[in-house]
Design a protein around this motif. Structure first.
Motif, PDB file in Angstrom:
ATOM      1  N   PRO A  50       0.994  -1.179   0.072  1.00 13.96           N
ATOM      2  CA  PRO A  50       0.025   0.144  -0.016  1.00 13.96           C
ATOM      3  C   PRO A  50       0.718   1.331   0.134  1.00 13.96           C
ATOM      4  O   PRO A  50       0.486   2.239  -0.471  1.00 13.96           O
ATOM      5  N   GLN A  51       2.096   1.106   0.570  1.00 14.35           N
ATOM      6  CA  GLN A  51       2.883   2.294   0.603  1.00 14.35           C
ATOM      7  C   GLN A  51       3.365   2.709  -0.834  1.00 14.35           C
ATOM      8  O   GLN A  51       3.273   3.951  -1.185  1.00 14.35           O
ATOM      9  N   VAL A  52       3.732   1.749  -1.506  1.00 15.00           N
ATOM     10  CA  VAL A  52       4.101   2.257  -2.832  1.00 15.00           C
ATOM     11  C   VAL A  52       3.150   2.554  -3.850  1.00 15.00           C
ATOM     12  O   VAL A  52       2.920   3.282  -4.604  1.00 15.00           O
ATOM     13  N   ALA A  53       1.777   1.517  -3.618  1.00 10.82           N
ATOM     14  CA  ALA A  53       0.669   1.763  -4.437  1.00 10.82           C
ATOM     15  C   ALA A  53       0.160   3.130  -4.081  1.00 10.82           C
ATOM     16  O   ALA A  53      -0.276   3.835  -5.202  1.00 10.82           O
ATOM     17  N   ALA A  54       0.109   3.813  -3.066  1.00  9.81           N
ATOM     18  CA  ALA A  54      -0.397   5.022  -2.522  1.00  9.81           C
ATOM     19  C   ALA A  54       0.190   5.909  -3.068  1.00  9.81           C
ATOM     20  O   ALA A  54      -0.071   7.051  -3.429  1.00  9.81           O
ATOM     21  N   HIS A  55       1.611   5.896  -3.311  1.00 12.61           N
ATOM     22  CA  HIS A  55       2.446   6.843  -3.876  1.00 12.61           C
ATOM     23  C   HIS A  55       2.139   7.203  -5.319  1.00 12.61           C
ATOM     24  O   HIS A  55       2.019   8.365  -5.732  1.00 12.61           O
ATOM     25  N   ILE A  56       1.791   6.353  -6.056  1.00 10.03           N
ATOM     26  CA  ILE A  56       1.668   6.681  -7.448  1.00 10.03           C
ATOM     27  C   ILE A  56       0.006   6.957  -7.599  1.00 10.03           C
ATOM     28  O   ILE A  56      -0.459   7.666  -8.320  1.00 10.03           O
ATOM     29  N   VAL A  57      -0.658   6.388  -6.820  1.00 13.13           N
ATOM     30  CA  VAL A  57      -2.147   6.449  -7.042  1.00 13.13           C
ATOM     31  C   VAL A  57      -2.711   7.773  -6.764  1.00 13.13           C
ATOM     32  O   VAL A  57      -3.443   8.495  -7.398  1.00 13.13           O
ATOM     33  N   ALA A  96      -0.559  -0.086 -12.730  1.00 11.32           N
ATOM     34  CA  ALA A  96       0.503  -1.082 -12.899  1.00 11.32           C
ATOM     35  C   ALA A  96       1.456  -0.671 -13.921  1.00 11.32           C
ATOM     36  O   ALA A  96       2.542  -0.975 -13.895  1.00 11.32           O
ATOM     37  N   THR A  97       0.728  -0.401 -15.327  1.00 12.20           N
ATOM     38  CA  THR A  97       1.785  -0.262 -16.343  1.00 12.20           C
ATOM     39  C   THR A  97       2.617   1.089 -16.154  1.00 12.20           C
ATOM     40  O   THR A  97       3.877   0.932 -16.497  1.00 12.20           O
ATOM     41  N   LEU A  98       2.153   1.939 -15.482  1.00 11.63           N
ATOM     42  CA  LEU A  98       3.243   3.424 -15.004  1.00 11.63           C
ATOM     43  C   LEU A  98       4.253   2.571 -14.257  1.00 11.63           C
ATOM     44  O   LEU A  98       5.323   3.090 -14.537  1.00 11.63           O
ATOM     45  N   LEU A  99       3.938   1.970 -13.272  1.00 11.68           N
ATOM     46  CA  LEU A  99       4.935   1.404 -12.325  1.00 11.68           C
ATOM     47  C   LEU A  99       6.213   0.638 -13.050  1.00 11.68           C
ATOM     48  O   LEU A  99       7.282   0.801 -13.013  1.00 11.68           O
ATOM     49  N   HIS A 100       5.717  -0.353 -13.842  1.00 15.57           N
ATOM     50  CA  HIS A 100       6.493  -0.977 -14.961  1.00 15.57           C
ATOM     51  C   HIS A 100       7.368  -0.097 -15.990  1.00 15.57           C
ATOM     52  O   HIS A 100       8.333  -0.368 -16.047  1.00 15.57           O
ATOM     53  N   ASP A 101       6.505   0.632 -16.404  1.00 17.86           N
ATOM     54  CA  ASP A 101       7.224   1.863 -17.483  1.00 17.86           C
ATOM     55  C   ASP A 101       8.296   2.474 -17.054  1.00 17.86           C
ATOM     56  O   ASP A 101       9.410   2.657 -17.580  1.00 17.86           O
ATOM     57  N   ASP A 102       7.955   3.118 -15.748  1.00 24.21           N
ATOM     58  CA  ASP A 102       8.988   3.932 -15.220  1.00 24.21           C
ATOM     59  C   ASP A 102      10.357   2.936 -14.726  1.00 24.21           C
ATOM     60  O   ASP A 102      11.521   3.720 -14.913  1.00 24.21           O
ATOM     61  N   VAL A 103      10.285   1.613 -14.631  1.00 22.06           N
ATOM     62  CA  VAL A 103      11.381   0.820 -14.356  1.00 22.06           C
ATOM     63  C   VAL A 103      11.918   0.627 -15.762  1.00 22.06           C
ATOM     64  O   VAL A 103      13.262   0.978 -15.766  1.00 22.06           O
ATOM     65  N   ALA A 118      12.423   5.359  -7.933  1.00 24.63           N
ATOM     66  CA  ALA A 118      13.296   6.134  -7.638  1.00 24.63           C
ATOM     67  C   ALA A 118      13.364   6.369  -6.300  1.00 24.63           C
ATOM     68  O   ALA A 118      14.403   6.453  -5.411  1.00 24.63           O
ATOM     69  N   LEU A 119      12.015   6.071  -5.594  1.00 24.23           N
ATOM     70  CA  LEU A 119      12.017   6.151  -3.948  1.00 24.23           C
ATOM     71  C   LEU A 119      12.235   4.628  -3.531  1.00 24.23           C
ATOM     72  O   LEU A 119      12.702   4.577  -2.346  1.00 24.23           O
ATOM     73  N   PHE A 120      11.541   3.570  -4.064  1.00 27.81           N
ATOM     74  CA  PHE A 120      11.590   2.471  -3.574  1.00 27.81           C
ATOM     75  C   PHE A 120      12.256   1.319  -4.205  1.00 27.81           C
ATOM     76  O   PHE A 120      12.489   0.351  -3.480  1.00 27.81           O
ATOM     77  N   GLY A 121      12.910   1.797  -5.347  1.00 26.31           N
ATOM     78  CA  GLY A 121      13.667   0.553  -6.092  1.00 26.31           C
ATOM     79  C   GLY A 121      12.878  -0.054  -7.110  1.00 26.31           C
ATOM     80  O   GLY A 121      11.682  -0.087  -7.179  1.00 26.31           O
ATOM     81  N   ASN A 122      13.645  -0.591  -8.182  1.00 28.17           N
ATOM     82  CA  ASN A 122      12.889  -1.110  -9.213  1.00 28.17           C
ATOM     83  C   ASN A 122      12.157  -2.519  -8.792  1.00 28.17           C
ATOM     84  O   ASN A 122      11.094  -2.717  -9.241  1.00 28.17           O
ATOM     85  N   ASN A 123      12.733  -3.147  -7.808  1.00 28.83           N
ATOM     86  CA  ASN A 123      12.094  -4.446  -7.596  1.00 28.83           C
ATOM     87  C   ASN A 123      10.804  -4.538  -6.966  1.00 28.83           C
ATOM     88  O   ASN A 123       9.879  -4.962  -7.444  1.00 28.83           O
ATOM     89  N   ALA A 124      10.511  -3.123  -6.083  1.00 28.28           N
ATOM     90  CA  ALA A 124       9.250  -3.045  -5.382  1.00 28.28           C
ATOM     91  C   ALA A 124       8.400  -2.555  -6.105  1.00 28.28           C
ATOM     92  O   ALA A 124       7.208  -2.913  -6.470  1.00 28.28           O
ATOM     93  N   SER A 125       8.851  -1.710  -7.260  1.00 33.91           N
ATOM     94  CA  SER A 125       7.878  -1.076  -8.375  1.00 33.91           C
ATOM     95  C   SER A 125       7.519  -2.315  -9.074  1.00 33.91           C
ATOM     96  O   SER A 125       6.257  -2.132  -9.508  1.00 33.91           O
ATOM     97  N   VAL A 126       8.128  -3.053  -9.553  1.00 38.49           N
ATOM     98  CA  VAL A 126       7.711  -4.253 -10.529  1.00 38.49           C
ATOM     99  C   VAL A 126       6.772  -5.117  -9.871  1.00 38.49           C
ATOM    100  O   VAL A 126       5.794  -5.521 -10.420  1.00 38.49           O
TER     101      VAL A 126
END
Length: 341
Positions: A50-57, A96-103, A118-126
């Motif tokens: 929820p931390q990563v999801a909330a950041h982008i949502v 979801a596509t935004l998270l993947h695209d930014d990686v 940039a904040l949480f790292g590639n692994n968490a974003s994917v």
């Protein structure tokens, strides 16, 4: 539906209100229900999700795609609640596509803020992107319609194909306009098309009306991406919400590049090959790329192409009976194109 529908005119709006704000106002109760579904379904006992999801949502997105579902459903006469859940599905797929695209793009900014990777790292974003995709499919299953699942699963597969095709054409100045169009139809327009079509599906409208809304969304999505690709070379960074020139630095082959390359002299084509294919960008190359695009009218012609797709979107919408939602959707077409001003 009447074949002689009245001309599309934007609805009167309060002073200072743009088309997207009008659309949001018209669907306010439905959008609030959609947002509640989004917030509820991005929760997890795994705290990082929820931390990563909330950041982008919550990063200031316009919710344009779910708004298409909500407004299209109301335009088609739907008065139930399913459309709010399906609008949340659409937003989860998009996020979801935004998270993947930014990686993939190694982006540092998203909507003017630090990107999740940039904040949480590639692994968490994917992985959080995967979680949101899964949530979207759980919501589809809860809706219970095979047709809904077909539309959204087809769109998800098409988005992935578009992204892979972009990866294949990246750094290749031999890319054709047809290949470029296939990329943007896949990675962007397919979800616009699905979002709009869902409105007719939940309303139980006949296939010709579903097809019209699918055409509307596809044309709007292509116009939207064409404008985005022009803005990458012409916008103010704060207004754009990402770093200007990202496409250039990443070697993405977009329509402004294709037009400038096709119209350029040998020396100018050599510049594009060096900067986009050879990985040898130098200080001042972005400014030179922008100058070449201005010289050959590449940005203006990209926007003109976007307007042509906007006209297609309006033509697809014209068959529906007049009403506030229809007029707002028509105004959003112009809104998406006029971002280039």
């Amino acid at each position: 539906m009447s074949a002689t529908a009245p001309p599309l005119v934007a609805p009167p709006a309060p002073r200072g209100e743009d088309a997207l704000t009008t659309l949001t106002r018209l669907t306010q109760a439905d959008l609030e229900a959609c947002n509640r579904i989004i917030l509820r379904n991005m929760q997890s006992d795994v705290a990082l999700i929820p931390q990563v999801a909330a950041h982008i949502v919550s990063a200031g997105g316009k919710r344009l795609r779910p708004l298409l579902t909500l407004a299209a459903a109301r335009m088609c006469g739907y008065r139930g609640e399913r459309h709010a859940t399906l609008a949340a599905c659409v937003e989860f797929i998009h996020t979801a596509t935004l998270l993947h695209d930014d990686v993939v793009d190694e982006s540092a900014l998203r909507r003017g803020q630090a990107s999740a990777n940039a904040l949480f790292g590639n692994n968490a974003s994917v992985l959080v992107g995967d979680f949101l995709f899964s949530r979207a499919f759980q919501l589809m299953v809860s809706d219970g319609s095979i047709e809904v699942m077909r539309i959204l699963s087809d769109a998800s597969a098409t988005i992935a194909e578009g992204e892979v095709l972009q990866l294949i054409t990246q750094n290749d100045t031999a890319t054709t306009e047809a290949q470029y169009l296939a990329v943007i139809e896949g990675k962007t327009a397919a979800l616009f098309a699905a979002a709009a079509e869902l409105g007719a599906v939940v309303a139980g409208r006949p296939e010709p009306e579903q097809a019209r809304l699918r055409e509307f969304g596809m044309a709007l999505g292509v116009a939207f991406q064409l404008v985005d690709d022009a803005l990458d070379y012409s916008a103010d960074q704060a207004a754009l919400g990402k770093t200007v020139g990202d496409d250039f630095r990443e070697g993405k082959i977009t329509l402004p590049v294709l037009l400038a390359f096709a119209r350029g002299r040998d020396a100018e084509r050599a510049f594009w090959r060096r900067t986009l294919e050879g990985g040898g960008q130098e200080e001042g190359d972005l400014a030179e790329a922008q100058a070449l695009m201005q010289r050959h009218g590449a940005l203006a012609d990209t926007i003109a192409r976007a307007r042509a797709y906007g006209d297609r979107a309006l033509a697809a919408l014209a068959a529906f009976p007049d009403g506030a939602e229809k007029r707002a959707l028509a105004a959003v077409v112009d809104f998406c194109i006029e971002r280039a001003r």
